[in-house]
Design a protein around this motif. Structure first.
Motif, PDB file in Angstrom:
ATOM      1  N   HIS A 380      14.077  -2.833  -1.483  1.00 32.39           N
ATOM      2  CA  HIS A 380      12.998  -3.790  -1.760  1.00 32.39           C
ATOM      3  C   HIS A 380      12.118  -4.054  -0.537  1.00 32.39           C
ATOM      4  O   HIS A 380      11.003  -4.569  -0.668  1.00 32.39           O
ATOM      5  CB  HIS A 380      13.576  -5.115  -2.274  1.00 32.39           C
ATOM      6  N   LYS A 393       5.930  -0.282  -1.692  1.00 30.36           N
ATOM      7  CA  LYS A 393       7.361  -0.477  -1.518  1.00 30.36           C
ATOM      8  C   LYS A 393       8.118   0.628  -2.253  1.00 30.36           C
ATOM      9  O   LYS A 393       7.671   1.086  -3.301  1.00 30.36           O
ATOM     10  CB  LYS A 393       7.790  -1.838  -2.059  1.00 30.36           C
ATOM     11  N   THR A 395      10.845   0.560  -3.968  1.00 27.59           N
ATOM     12  CA  THR A 395      11.251   0.196  -5.334  1.00 27.59           C
ATOM     13  C   THR A 395      10.078   0.308  -6.297  1.00 27.59           C
ATOM     14  O   THR A 395      10.230   0.772  -7.428  1.00 27.59           O
ATOM     15  CB  THR A 395      11.812  -1.237  -5.382  1.00 27.59           C
ATOM     16  N   ASP A 396       8.887  -0.123  -5.837  1.00 26.04           N
ATOM     17  CA  ASP A 396       7.701  -0.031  -6.689  1.00 26.04           C
ATOM     18  C   ASP A 396       7.303   1.423  -6.918  1.00 26.04           C
ATOM     19  O   ASP A 396       6.842   1.782  -8.008  1.00 26.04           O
ATOM     20  CB  ASP A 396       6.542  -0.801  -6.061  1.00 26.04           C
TER      21      ASP A 396
END
Length: 570
Positions: A380, A393, A395-396
């Protein structure tokens, strides 16, 4: 709503409705459902699945025999649960290539595993196994076997058979093994052997007769031969094998007696003489024209070489990394850059086994600000500027790529996806992501997915920083790097000989495997016409946070390629 009404889990309902071939079940919500009512039996009615992961669910203690109905499964990951046994019906999964049941509480493996004739990788580490079934000796395609951290005291003799011709990585650390069979020398492809922290008192001399053995680890064993134990603790693989070949303590007997050795030497001499005669019969100068020259510069000869530090955080994520610098690669003319990127993609699909064994990343050295740090950071908080994208990011990025993959499936009405999307499953279950970070704390690489747009190679790139990472072994990294450098030498020769027009466009920054088949015939047409350009490979040291050396590439034992048209000068 339909899934809720029928009681079917939404993940399974979605996979069924969209005819998906991949399904991942993990996390607190799945664990809660499993604790309440067990796995949804609808799971076993997804006949198209070829990848199934059910992991990190402590409440999962058993699997239904119905799992044998998933006949299309090629990868089954059941790690970090509380499974006490493996159902015999797994033997019905005839297409299975990867089986990972590590981190459970399994005490015995069923004989049925011997029916998995396509099995390539088996990970049963961190369980409670006291013995391995002899039937594993019938898994003739097995290349990677990890049985570390169990309670094994011996191996079945069937594992050490010439028929196990593909077994290259054998990890059995942290067990109770008391003896290694001399038949280990019958494994023709064995490259990595880890028997650290066992109860061995001797190492058989026959181990030195393994023709491809490159990496061994016997640390943590109380060996009778204290000189050998000192070599083992110093990780001196070549010295250990030489010592064993001589029989230890200068006894002068290995697997062959002196008469056999002299006879083999004479045969080798005659063979070498015959080959030389054949070469002399060819047209004058042809041998020199065919040679691809790779010159290795020691780290002391290139003081500006980038240093890479490795943190302990990568140990449980992706622990192995090898790097080097290459000069002399001409990417300016015509399609030289595109050919190189296509070749890298092909290596990912073939040698790297679709990035499951290793991942390659290439950078423009002029844009790399050392020293570098190889680390694992929370998903994250990790940020990167991926190739052709804005900073995001991790995770994104993964979520975005997953959405793109889903959209791609719908638009093209097919199950397979291309590009980065097909590697997303390699991050499943990881809370921390591996990354290579520069001196300004910018992430320049996020294996096994992508590297940074900030350091991407261009047509003007004259010095390349190469990086290979793996979760399998250090030797795998080295072998992939060997293959990459040889391929670069071939491509550079092709570019040099065909004298294409120079181009200044940098549009080709990433090539997917969809284009590989189209360009492959062009790549493989290496013509022999004139003198060859020379590649220079500079060593890069990888150290731990205290500065102690972990690996330097290429070392003396690296780039010893058995290819007639490649000459390595050290």
């Amino acid at each position: 709503m339909a899934a809720k009404a029928s009681g079917m889990w939404p993940e399974i309902s979605l996979a069924l409705g969209e005819k998906r071939r991949e399904l991942v079940l993990r996390g607190p919500q799945i664990e809660q459902r499993v604790e309440e009512s067990g796995l949804d039996p609808s799971l076993y009615r997804l006949p198209l699945l070829n990848y199934l992961e059910i992991s990190q669910i402590p409440g999962l203690r058993c699997l239904s025999a119905e799992i044998g109905g998933l006949r299309q499964l090629q990868s089954l990951v059941l790690c970090r649960n509380k499974l006490a046994a493996v159902p015999a019906e797994l033997g019905e999964l005839e297409a299975l290539k990867v089986l990972d049941v590590s981190g459970n509480e399994i005490r015995a493996l069923p004989d049925c595993l011997g029916r998995l004739r396509e099995l390539n990788s088996l990970n049963v580490s961190a369980n409670r196994l006291e013995a391995l079934p002899a039937s594993l000796g019938r898994c003739l395609r097995l290349a990677v076997l990890n049985v570390s951290s169990n309670e094994l005291s011996a191996f079945p003799e069937e594992i050490f058979s010439e028929e196990m011709s593909l077994l290259s990585t054998f990890c059995a650390a942290n067990n109770r093994i008391e003896e290694l069979s001399p038949s280990v020398s019958d494994l023709p492809a064995l490259r990595t052997l880890d028997l650290s922290n066992n109860k061995l008192s001797e190492i058989p001399c026959e181990l030195a007769d393994c023709p491809k053995l490159k990496e061994i680890n016997f640390k943590g064993n109380k060996l009778k031969d204290k000189r050998l134990e000192k070599m083992v603790n110093g990780c001196q693989t070549k010295s250990i094998l030489d010592y064993l070949k001589s029989g230890g303590r200068g006894k002068g007997k290995g697997k062959m007696d002196s008469g056999e050795k002299n006879e083999n030497k004479e045969k080798a001499r005659k063979k070498k003489k015959a080959l030389k005669k054949d070469d002399d019969d060819e047209s004058d100068g042809m041998e020199d024209l065919n040679k691809l020259v790779v010159r290795v510069l020691h780290v002391s000869e290139s003081p500006s070489t980038v240093l890479v530090k490795v943190t302990p955080n990568v140990k449980d994520v992706r622990p192995y990394i090898v790097c080097c610098i290459v000069e002399g690669m001409n990417l300016r003319p015509g399609n030289a850059l595109k050919r190189f990127l296509v070749a890298q993609t092909k290596l990912h699909d073939d040698v790297c086994q679709r990035r499951t064994l290793a991942t390659i990343a290439t950078h423009d050295l002029q844009l790399v600000k050392g020293p570098l740090l190889y680390d694992a950071r929370p998903s994250h908080s990790l940020k990167i500027t991926p190739l052709g994208r804005k900073e995001i990011k991790a995770t994104d990025l993964v979520r975005q790529l997953q959405m793109e993959a889903d959209e791609q499936r719908k638009q093209k009405k097919r199950q397979n996806v291309s590009g980065l999307h097909k590697y997303l499953q390699l991050l499943n279950g990881k809370e921390n992501f591996p990354c290579l970070v520069d001196a300004e704390d910018h992430v320049i690489s996020f294996p096994p997915i992508t590297n940074s747009d900030k350091t991407k190679i261009r047509k003007a790139t004259s010095q390349l920083f190469l990086e290979v990472t793996s979760s399998t072994s250090l030797q795998v990294c080295k072998e992939v790097m060997d293959s990459l450098i040889v391929r670069m030498a071939e491509l550079n020769k092709f570019t040099f000989e065909n004298q294409e027009q120079e181009s200044v466009s940098d549009e080709e920054t990433e090539v997917t495997s969809d284009k590989t088949a189209e360009l492959e015939p062009v790549i493989d047409r290496i013509l022999i016409k004139t003198a060859n350009p020379e590649l220079i490979v500079k060593q890069v040291r990888v150290v731990d946070v205290e500065g102690s050396l972990k690996v330097v590439y290429p070392a003396k034992t690296d780039l010893n390629v058995d290819i007639s048209y490649v000459t390595v000068i050290r």
